[in-house]
Scaffold this active site. Structure first.
Site, PDB file in Angstrom:
ATOM      1  N   THR A  39     -31.974  29.229  10.760  1.00 36.68           N
ATOM      2  CA  THR A  39     -32.311  30.652  10.746  1.00 36.68           C
ATOM      3  C   THR A  39     -31.168  31.476  10.184  1.00 36.68           C
ATOM      4  OG1 THR A  39     -33.585  30.263  12.780  1.00 36.68           O
ATOM      5  CG2 THR A  39     -33.212  32.545  12.185  1.00 36.68           C
ATOM      6  N   ARG A  47     -25.361  25.518  11.526  1.00 34.91           N
ATOM      7  CA  ARG A  47     -24.747  25.498  12.859  1.00 34.91           C
ATOM      8  C   ARG A  47     -24.787  24.086  13.410  1.00 34.91           C
ATOM      9  NH1 ARG A  47     -27.104  31.185  15.308  1.00 34.91           N
ATOM     10  NH2 ARG A  47     -26.166  32.442  13.676  1.00 34.91           N
ATOM     11  N   HIS A  73     -24.354  33.413  19.119  1.00 32.98           N
ATOM     12  CA  HIS A  73     -24.426  33.464  20.576  1.00 32.98           C
ATOM     13  C   HIS A  73     -24.244  32.084  21.198  1.00 32.98           C
ATOM     14  CE1 HIS A  73     -28.159  32.521  18.666  1.00 32.98           C
ATOM     15  NE2 HIS A  73     -28.560  31.915  19.761  1.00 32.98           N
ATOM     16  N   LYS A  97     -21.957  30.631   7.239  1.00 42.32           N
ATOM     17  CA  LYS A  97     -23.044  31.112   6.381  1.00 42.32           C
ATOM     18  C   LYS A  97     -22.477  31.941   5.240  1.00 42.32           C
ATOM     19  CE  LYS A  97     -24.271  35.349   8.836  1.00 42.32           C
ATOM     20  NZ  LYS A  97     -25.361  36.230   9.204  1.00 42.32           N
ATOM     21  N   ASP A 155     -20.525  36.889  17.755  1.00 41.93           N
ATOM     22  CA  ASP A 155     -20.081  37.470  16.482  1.00 41.93           C
ATOM     23  C   ASP A 155     -20.400  38.958  16.363  1.00 41.93           C
ATOM     24  OD1 ASP A 155     -22.793  36.860  16.338  1.00 41.93           O
ATOM     25  OD2 ASP A 155     -22.766  36.610  14.166  1.00 41.93           O
ATOM     26  N   ASP A 175     -23.147  40.812  16.544  1.00 42.73           N
ATOM     27  CA  ASP A 175     -24.319  41.442  15.923  1.00 42.73           C
ATOM     28  C   ASP A 175     -25.472  41.655  16.889  1.00 42.73           C
ATOM     29  OD1 ASP A 175     -24.971  38.775  16.065  1.00 42.73           O
ATOM     30  OD2 ASP A 175     -25.477  38.543  13.941  1.00 42.73           O
ATOM     31  N   THR A 225     -38.835  35.519  11.518  1.00 42.83           N
ATOM     32  CA  THR A 225     -37.576  35.597  12.257  1.00 42.83           C
ATOM     33  C   THR A 225     -36.403  35.290  11.330  1.00 42.83           C
ATOM     34  OG1 THR A 225     -38.615  34.984  14.329  1.00 42.83           O
ATOM     35  CG2 THR A 225     -36.264  34.517  14.129  1.00 42.83           C
ATOM     36  N   GLU A 230     -35.189  42.983  16.077  1.00 44.48           N
ATOM     37  CA  GLU A 230     -35.775  41.727  16.503  1.00 44.48           C
ATOM     38  C   GLU A 230     -35.710  41.602  18.012  1.00 44.48           C
ATOM     39  OE1 GLU A 230     -35.204  38.249  13.651  1.00 44.48           O
ATOM     40  OE2 GLU A 230     -33.247  39.183  13.793  1.00 44.48           O
ATOM     41  N   GLU A 231     -36.668  40.832  18.525  1.00 47.89           N
ATOM     42  CA  GLU A 231     -36.691  40.582  19.963  1.00 47.89           C
ATOM     43  C   GLU A 231     -35.439  39.854  20.423  1.00 47.89           C
ATOM     44  OE1 GLU A 231     -36.749  37.247  20.755  1.00 47.89           O
ATOM     45  OE2 GLU A 231     -36.947  36.756  18.629  1.00 47.89           O
ATOM     46  N   SER A 232     -34.781  39.137  19.510  1.00 47.48           N
ATOM     47  CA  SER A 232     -33.609  38.338  19.874  1.00 47.48           C
ATOM     48  C   SER A 232     -32.357  39.204  19.961  1.00 47.48           C
ATOM     49  CB  SER A 232     -33.417  37.221  18.854  1.00 47.48           C
ATOM     50  OG  SER A 232     -33.308  37.765  17.552  1.00 47.48           O
ATOM     51  N   ARG A 261     -39.568  28.458  21.836  1.00 45.87           N
ATOM     52  CA  ARG A 261     -39.651  29.852  22.267  1.00 45.87           C
ATOM     53  C   ARG A 261     -41.120  30.239  22.391  1.00 45.87           C
ATOM     54  NH1 ARG A 261     -34.432  30.870  21.913  1.00 45.87           N
ATOM     55  NH2 ARG A 261     -33.232  30.891  19.969  1.00 45.87           N
TER      56      ARG A 261
HETATM   57  C1  G16 Z   1     -30.189  34.629  14.174  1.00 45.20           C
HETATM   58  C2  G16 Z   1     -30.922  35.420  13.137  1.00 45.20           C
HETATM   59  C3  G16 Z   1     -31.918  36.315  13.799  1.00 45.20           C
HETATM   60  C4  G16 Z   1     -32.844  35.505  14.685  1.00 45.20           C
HETATM   61  C5  G16 Z   1     -32.019  34.735  15.682  1.00 45.20           C
HETATM   62  C6  G16 Z   1     -32.840  33.812  16.552  1.00 45.20           C
HETATM   63  O1  G16 Z   1     -29.427  35.476  14.957  1.00 45.20           O
HETATM   64  O2  G16 Z   1     -30.060  36.194  12.359  1.00 45.20           O
HETATM   65  O3  G16 Z   1     -32.628  36.972  12.808  1.00 45.20           O
HETATM   66  O4  G16 Z   1     -33.737  36.337  15.343  1.00 45.20           O
HETATM   67  O5  G16 Z   1     -31.094  33.946  14.996  1.00 45.20           O
HETATM   68  O6  G16 Z   1     -33.345  32.802  15.792  1.00 45.20           O
HETATM   69  P1  G16 Z   1     -34.027  31.561  16.441  1.00 45.20           P
HETATM   70  O7  G16 Z   1     -35.162  32.101  17.263  1.00 45.20           O
HETATM   71  O8  G16 Z   1     -34.463  30.758  15.264  1.00 45.20           O
HETATM   72  O9  G16 Z   1     -33.023  30.872  17.325  1.00 45.20           O
HETATM   73  P2  G16 Z   1     -27.928  35.131  15.335  1.00 45.20           P
HETATM   74  O10 G16 Z   1     -27.497  36.248  16.233  1.00 45.20           O
HETATM   75  O11 G16 Z   1     -27.984  33.787  16.016  1.00 45.20           O
HETATM   76  O12 G16 Z   1     -27.202  35.063  14.041  1.00 45.20           O
END
Ligand code: G16
Length: 545
Positions: free
Chosen positions: A18, A22, A114, A126, A281, A283, A346, A365-367, A498
């Site tokens: 995403t 990682r 996170h 990235k 990080d 964000d 996403t 985003e919900e996240s 999820r």
């Molecule tokens: C990243 C992406 C977000 C996404 C999140 C969760 O966030 O930048 O757009 O919503 O991952 O993704 P997933 O549901 O695939 O785990 P971050 O904060 O991890 O860079």
């Protein structure tokens, strides 16, 4: 400066998810692993000779080693200059701000967001483009293909350089500018919000806030912006020193991993009226009122609905955008404002083209991610300042602001259930099973609930026409409720399932029903159609947010 070509062989699985690549630190520490991936990025670029690269990370374990490696490789790749944050630190939104301000060619951000850090934790990398945003799928796929055929990486022979002091250094022909990681970003935020008014709020004896930096990158940013520039009392920022292992914690601002903050806001003796946190990080964000956690989807809707109060947005919003699993609360705001609302897969990268084309101003985003056209990443402190600015103007507590929002727009009751670290086999079987049953699900009745449509979300970017498929299974009921299933693209161990649940409640008399209770029928439906317990062996989710 002599460029050395070091023979290498491909590693399997260097496929960005995403948000970049990682993996466990132990994976990244293998000889040539990082180098291969960086070389694949550089091989995918063209025209970087003499240009500027931005480089920094969230300070997690291995950040310091990786930065020195990448600096030598950037010299070999012909970059003219690298802007690197002091001590290798740059939050993700700050990196985006620096790329944009200095019109850099692009940037490399080192973070696993996170995810936990430390020797046994996670690491990530990235590439961001010249617009300051994460590279699109076309680019990341090209990088992945390159990692599969790589035979050598290029570097130069040079000792590690001292990144502890601001100034200019050299690696051969490459100029390395060590910059203040906070200054450009703080200046940008200051241009968007009413700092005087926020400072007035923070000075009030009846207003006390706590910002939990979770031992992650935003500590120095929050100290500078909240305490120094806005005058919040010392101690407002807690856990404000970035640590390579985030103090052993999980730097994800949600009610489970930021439980202490949530508990403090629930305890009237704490005297706190507002709380916030951000992630590894910087964000992601969490907004907490008195005994009230604002759901990220509601936060996005409130932010959009109150834009007229914020100097940087008072001129109006071109549009808003949300990821598909994010609740439809912001759609209602957009409808009232008469502006478009875009629904994307996403991943923040999908907002980039909408922001660049001026189609959207605010995205979320919900996240736990919200942001705007000021950078091309989501932005934790931006969201916190936006809320403080709303609170300062409206002189109303955060929980009341959300409740008033529900009264006006209705409430999209929403929750996400995460099943973490399940085996990939059963997780894939669960998703494949759902996919294969989609045709039968549409129109069927599950425990008195009628499924109106069921599909696998696909997206065509309205700006560049690129297509993304298999972005999540959506089950839409005839009363507008939704259940969405997808596998996380950011984990490093097994799979994370999820399940996103949403139900619209118009009647203000029912807004206070506890979220999980209000969603109980949908939770049952999710179990029924996906057979989560039977396939994963899990009795319930690990994290409910
Ligand atoms: C990243 C992406 C977000 C996404 C999140 C969760 O966030 O930048 O757009 O919503 O991952 O993704 P997933 O549901 O695939 O785990 P971050 O904060 O991890 O860079």
């Amino acid at each position: 400066m002599k460029v050395i070509s070091v023979p290498s062989t491909p590693f399997p699985g260097q496929k960005p998810g995403t948000s970049g690549l990682r993996k466990k630190v132990t994976v990244f520490r293998q000889a040539r692993y990082l180098e291969n991936f960086v070389q694949a990025i550089f091989d995918t670029l063209s025209g970087q000779q003499g240009k500027t690269l931005v480089l920094g990370g969230d300070g997690r374990y291995y950040n310091d080693v990786a930065i020195q490696t990448i600096l030598r490789m950037a010299a070999a790749a012909g970059f003219g200059r690298v802007l690197v944050g002091r001590d290798g630190i740059l939050s993700t939104p700050a990196a985006s701000a620096v790329i944009r301000k200095w019109q850099a060619f692009g940037g490399i951000i080192l973070s696993a967001s996170h995810n936990p850090g430390g020797e046994d934790g996670d690491f990530g990398i990235k590439y961001n483009l010249a617009n300051g945003g994460p590279a699109n799928e076309g680019f990341t796929e090209a990088v992945y293909q390159r990692t599969r055929e790589i035979r050598a990486y290029r570097t130069v022979e040079a000792p590690d350089i001292d990144l502890g002091r601001i100034g200019e250094l050299r690696i051969g022909d490459l100029v390395v500018s060590v910059i203040d990681p906070v200054a450009d970003y703080a200046e940008l935020l200051e241009s968007l919000f009413d700092f005087e008014r926020i400072a007035g709020l923070l000075a009030r004896p009846d207003f006390r806030m706590r910002f939990d930096a979770m031992h992650a990158v935003n500590g120095p940013y929050a100290h500078e912006i909240l305490e120094r520039r806005l005058g919040a009392p010392a101690g407002t920022v807690v856990n404000g020193t970035p640590l390579p292992d985030f103090g052993g914690g999980h730097p994800d601002p949600n009610p489970v991993y930021a439980a202490e903050l949530v508990a403090a806001l629930a305890d009237s003796r704490s005297g706190l009226s507002f709380g916030a946190a951000s992630d590894g990080d910087g964000d992601r964000n969490m907004i907490v009122g008195r005994a009230f956690v604002v759901s990220p989807s509601d936060s996005l809707a409130v932010i959009a609905a109150n834009h007229a109060l914020i100097p940087g947005y008072a001129g109006g919003l071109a549009g808003v955008a949300r990821s598909m699993p994010t609740s439809c609360a912001v759609d209602r705001v957009a409808r009232e404002l008469g502006i478009p609302c875009y629904e994307t897969p996403t991943g923040w990268k999908y907002f980039g083209s909408l922001l660049d084309a001026g189609k959207a101003t605010i995205c979320g985003e919900e996240s736990s991610g919200t942001g705007s056209s000021h950078v091309r990443e989501k932005d934790g402190l931006w969201a916190v300042l936006y809320w403080l600015n709303i609170l300062a103007v409206r002189d109303t507590p955060a929980d009341v602001i959300v409740r008033q929002h529900w009264q006006h727009f209705g409430r999209n009751v929403y929750s996400r259930h995460d099943y973490e670290g399940i085996e990939t086999g059963p997780a894939d079987r669960l998703m494949d099973g759902l996919r294969s049953r989609l045709p039968q699900l549409a129109g069927s009745l599950v425990k008195d609930m009628r499924i109106a449509t069921a599909d696998d979300f696909a997206y065509t970017d309205p700006v560049d026409g690129s297509r993304s498929e298999r972005q999540g299974i959506r089950i839409l009921l005839d009363d507008g409720s939704r259940v969405v299933f997808r596998l996380s693209g950011t984990g490093t161990e097994g799979a994370t399932l999820r399940v996103y649940l949403e139900r619209f409640v118009a009647d203000p008399g029912c807004h206070e029903v506890p979220t999980q209770e209000a969603l109980a029928p949908l939770i049952g439906l999710a179990e029924n159609v996906a057979q989560i317990a039977a396939l994963t062996g899990r009795k319930g989710p690990d994290v409910i947010s």
